[in-house]
Design a protein around this motif. Structure first.
Motif, PDB file in Angstrom:
ATOM      1  N   LEU A   1      -3.246  19.881  -3.808  1.00  0.00           N
ATOM      2  CA  LEU A   1      -1.892  19.894  -4.355  1.00  0.00           C
ATOM      3  C   LEU A   1      -1.775  18.942  -5.543  1.00  0.00           C
ATOM      4  O   LEU A   1      -1.231  19.299  -6.593  1.00  0.00           O
ATOM      5  CB  LEU A   1      -0.891  19.499  -3.271  1.00  0.00           C
ATOM      6  N   ARG A   2      -2.308  17.734  -5.401  1.00  0.00           N
ATOM      7  CA  ARG A   2      -2.264  16.772  -6.509  1.00  0.00           C
ATOM      8  C   ARG A   2      -3.025  17.287  -7.718  1.00  0.00           C
ATOM      9  O   ARG A   2      -2.553  17.173  -8.853  1.00  0.00           O
ATOM     10  CB  ARG A   2      -2.836  15.429  -6.063  1.00  0.00           C
ATOM     11  N   TYR A   3      -4.196  17.859  -7.489  1.00  0.00           N
ATOM     12  CA  TYR A   3      -4.991  18.408  -8.586  1.00  0.00           C
ATOM     13  C   TYR A   3      -4.229  19.513  -9.313  1.00  0.00           C
ATOM     14  O   TYR A   3      -4.167  19.536 -10.546  1.00  0.00           O
ATOM     15  CB  TYR A   3      -6.324  18.934  -8.048  1.00  0.00           C
ATOM     16  N   ASN A   4      -3.611  20.411  -8.566  1.00  0.00           N
ATOM     17  CA  ASN A   4      -2.877  21.518  -9.174  1.00  0.00           C
ATOM     18  C   ASN A   4      -1.642  21.039  -9.930  1.00  0.00           C
ATOM     19  O   ASN A   4      -1.314  21.568 -10.998  1.00  0.00           O
ATOM     20  CB  ASN A   4      -2.481  22.546  -8.114  1.00  0.00           C
TER      21      ASN A   4
ATOM     22  N   VAL B   1       0.870  -1.165   0.000  1.00  0.00           N
ATOM     23  CA  VAL B   1       0.000   0.000   0.000  1.00  0.00           C
ATOM     24  C   VAL B   1       0.907   1.214   0.000  1.00  0.00           C
ATOM     25  O   VAL B   1       1.648   1.449   0.952  1.00  0.00           O
ATOM     26  CB  VAL B   1      -0.926   0.031   1.234  1.00  0.00           C
ATOM     27  N   LYS B   2       0.863   1.980  -1.079  1.00  0.00           N
ATOM     28  CA  LYS B   2       1.777   3.103  -1.220  1.00  0.00           C
ATOM     29  C   LYS B   2       0.972   4.393  -1.245  1.00  0.00           C
ATOM     30  O   LYS B   2       0.255   4.655  -2.198  1.00  0.00           O
ATOM     31  CB  LYS B   2       2.580   2.957  -2.507  1.00  0.00           C
ATOM     32  N   HIS B   3       1.071   5.147  -0.192  1.00  0.00           N
ATOM     33  CA  HIS B   3       0.391   6.435  -0.108  1.00  0.00           C
ATOM     34  C   HIS B   3       1.425   7.507   0.207  1.00  0.00           C
ATOM     35  O   HIS B   3       2.332   7.290   1.002  1.00  0.00           O
ATOM     36  CB  HIS B   3      -0.677   6.435   0.982  1.00  0.00           C
ATOM     37  N   TYR B   4       1.268   8.629  -0.413  1.00  0.00           N
ATOM     38  CA  TYR B   4       2.140   9.762  -0.161  1.00  0.00           C
ATOM     39  C   TYR B   4       1.356  10.795   0.629  1.00  0.00           C
ATOM     40  O   TYR B   4       0.382  11.336   0.138  1.00  0.00           O
ATOM     41  CB  TYR B   4       2.620  10.372  -1.474  1.00  0.00           C
ATOM     42  N   LYS B   5       1.772  11.061   1.848  1.00  0.00           N
ATOM     43  CA  LYS B   5       1.082  12.053   2.657  1.00  0.00           C
ATOM     44  C   LYS B   5       1.640  13.450   2.447  1.00  0.00           C
ATOM     45  O   LYS B   5       0.945  14.429   2.647  1.00  0.00           O
ATOM     46  CB  LYS B   5       1.155  11.669   4.134  1.00  0.00           C
ATOM     47  N   LEU B   6       2.896  13.561   2.092  1.00  0.00           N
ATOM     48  CA  LEU B   6       3.546  14.816   1.741  1.00  0.00           C
ATOM     49  C   LEU B   6       3.487  15.862   2.849  1.00  0.00           C
ATOM     50  O   LEU B   6       3.601  17.056   2.591  1.00  0.00           O
ATOM     51  CB  LEU B   6       2.949  15.401   0.447  1.00  0.00           C
TER      52      LEU B   6
ATOM     53  N   ILE C   1       6.658  19.944 -15.640  1.00  0.00           N
ATOM     54  CA  ILE C   1       6.787  20.752 -14.433  1.00  0.00           C
ATOM     55  C   ILE C   1       8.038  20.301 -13.681  1.00  0.00           C
ATOM     56  O   ILE C   1       8.457  19.153 -13.784  1.00  0.00           O
ATOM     57  CB  ILE C   1       5.560  20.653 -13.503  1.00  0.00           C
ATOM     58  N   ASP C   2       8.615  21.216 -12.939  1.00  0.00           N
ATOM     59  CA  ASP C   2       9.720  20.911 -12.043  1.00  0.00           C
ATOM     60  C   ASP C   2       9.180  20.965 -10.624  1.00  0.00           C
ATOM     61  O   ASP C   2       8.637  21.984 -10.195  1.00  0.00           O
ATOM     62  CB  ASP C   2      10.861  21.912 -12.205  1.00  0.00           C
ATOM     63  N   THR C   3       9.331  19.866  -9.897  1.00  0.00           N
ATOM     64  CA  THR C   3       8.801  19.767  -8.547  1.00  0.00           C
ATOM     65  C   THR C   3       9.711  18.837  -7.754  1.00  0.00           C
ATOM     66  O   THR C   3      10.711  18.350  -8.275  1.00  0.00           O
ATOM     67  CB  THR C   3       7.345  19.268  -8.564  1.00  0.00           C
ATOM     68  N   THR C   4       9.361  18.592  -6.501  1.00  0.00           N
ATOM     69  CA  THR C   4      10.171  17.668  -5.720  1.00  0.00           C
ATOM     70  C   THR C   4       9.914  16.241  -6.193  1.00  0.00           C
ATOM     71  O   THR C   4       8.882  15.934  -6.800  1.00  0.00           O
ATOM     72  CB  THR C   4       9.847  17.785  -4.221  1.00  0.00           C
ATOM     73  N   LEU C   5      10.843  15.377  -5.892  1.00  0.00           N
ATOM     74  CA  LEU C   5      10.759  13.990  -6.348  1.00  0.00           C
ATOM     75  C   LEU C   5       9.555  13.275  -5.734  1.00  0.00           C
ATOM     76  O   LEU C   5       8.865  12.511  -6.415  1.00  0.00           O
ATOM     77  CB  LEU C   5      12.056  13.259  -6.004  1.00  0.00           C
ATOM     78  N   ALA C   6       9.275  13.532  -4.469  1.00  0.00           N
ATOM     79  CA  ALA C   6       8.149  12.877  -3.804  1.00  0.00           C
ATOM     80  C   ALA C   6       6.817  13.298  -4.430  1.00  0.00           C
ATOM     81  O   ALA C   6       5.930  12.459  -4.644  1.00  0.00           O
ATOM     82  CB  ALA C   6       8.157  13.218  -2.317  1.00  0.00           C
TER      83      ALA C   6
ATOM     84  N   ALA D   1       6.375  14.379  -7.532  1.00  0.00           N
ATOM     85  CA  ALA D   1       6.319  13.813  -8.875  1.00  0.00           C
ATOM     86  C   ALA D   1       5.927  12.343  -8.829  1.00  0.00           C
ATOM     87  O   ALA D   1       5.106  11.879  -9.642  1.00  0.00           O
ATOM     88  CB  ALA D   1       7.665  13.979  -9.571  1.00  0.00           C
ATOM     89  N   LYS D   2       6.466  11.599  -7.876  1.00  0.00           N
ATOM     90  CA  LYS D   2       6.112  10.186  -7.740  1.00  0.00           C
ATOM     91  C   LYS D   2       4.668  10.006  -7.288  1.00  0.00           C
ATOM     92  O   LYS D   2       4.026   9.006  -7.617  1.00  0.00           O
ATOM     93  CB  LYS D   2       7.044   9.508  -6.738  1.00  0.00           C
ATOM     94  N   CYS D   3       4.154  10.957  -6.544  1.00  0.00           N
ATOM     95  CA  CYS D   3       2.765  10.910  -6.087  1.00  0.00           C
ATOM     96  C   CYS D   3       1.793  11.161  -7.238  1.00  0.00           C
ATOM     97  O   CYS D   3       0.746  10.526  -7.326  1.00  0.00           O
ATOM     98  CB  CYS D   3       2.569  11.940  -4.982  1.00  0.00           C
ATOM     99  N   VAL D   4       2.139  12.062  -8.134  1.00  0.00           N
ATOM    100  CA  VAL D   4       1.235  12.507  -9.203  1.00  0.00           C
ATOM    101  C   VAL D   4       1.289  11.598 -10.430  1.00  0.00           C
ATOM    102  O   VAL D   4       0.290  11.444 -11.135  1.00  0.00           O
ATOM    103  CB  VAL D   4       1.574  13.963  -9.573  1.00  0.00           C
ATOM    104  N   GLN D   5       2.409  10.970 -10.684  1.00  0.00           N
ATOM    105  CA  GLN D   5       2.596  10.221 -11.927  1.00  0.00           C
ATOM    106  C   GLN D   5       1.558   9.125 -12.156  1.00  0.00           C
ATOM    107  O   GLN D   5       0.987   9.041 -13.252  1.00  0.00           O
ATOM    108  CB  GLN D   5       4.005   9.637 -11.981  1.00  0.00           C
ATOM    109  N   PRO D   6       1.219   8.259 -11.189  1.00  0.00           N
ATOM    110  CA  PRO D   6       0.221   7.226 -11.468  1.00  0.00           C
ATOM    111  C   PRO D   6      -1.165   7.788 -11.784  1.00  0.00           C
ATOM    112  O   PRO D   6      -1.879   7.244 -12.639  1.00  0.00           O
ATOM    113  CB  PRO D   6       0.171   6.391 -10.197  1.00  0.00           C
TER     114      PRO D   6
END
Length: 120
Positions: A20-23, A5-10, A34-39, A41-46
């Motif tokens: 934040l994810r929507y934006n 179970v992989k969740h990013y709370k950020l 976009i240039d953003t932090t790695l965490a 980017a990994k949260c938004v990609q899927p």
């Protein structure tokens, strides 16, 4: 235990995290990178991958689903379907994360989230 179970709370509460994810997804679709932090980017990609896969099926149901997500007709009609049309031949892996190094101020890992292929 949380297995597979992989969740990013950020470091944010639920409403702030969903906004934040929507934006981030909206900015990626509008600007194609976009240039953003790695965490982040990994949260938004899927989520972005699933939206592109859904946009490849061009019918009324898909259009309504994307309109409910983006809440803007311009993004859905002009951007997301255009990107999906260019990625029609690819079966997955529509976006990629390129690591750019560390930010000078707080040493956060910076990454570029962009679409793969000849879209850029």
């Amino acid at each position: 235990m949380k297995h597979q179970v992989k969740h990013y709370k950020l470091g944010r509460d639920t409403k702030h995290r969903t906004a934040l994810r929507y934006n981030l997804i909206r900015s990626t679709v509008l600007h194609k990178k976009i240039d953003t932090t790695l965490a982040k980017a990994k949260c938004v990609q899927p989520i972005l991958e699933k939206l592109i896969t859904k946009a490849k099926i061009s019918n009324l149901e898909t259009r309504r689903y994307l309109l409910s997500f983006f809440r803007n007709d311009e993004i859905v009609v002009k951007r997301i379907f255009e990107i999906a049309e260019q990625l029609k031949e690819i079966n997955g892996g529509y976006s990629k994360i390129v690591k750019l190094g560390q930010r000078k101020g707080d040493s956060a890992h910076i990454a570029r989230l962009c679409f793969s292929g000849d879209i850029l």
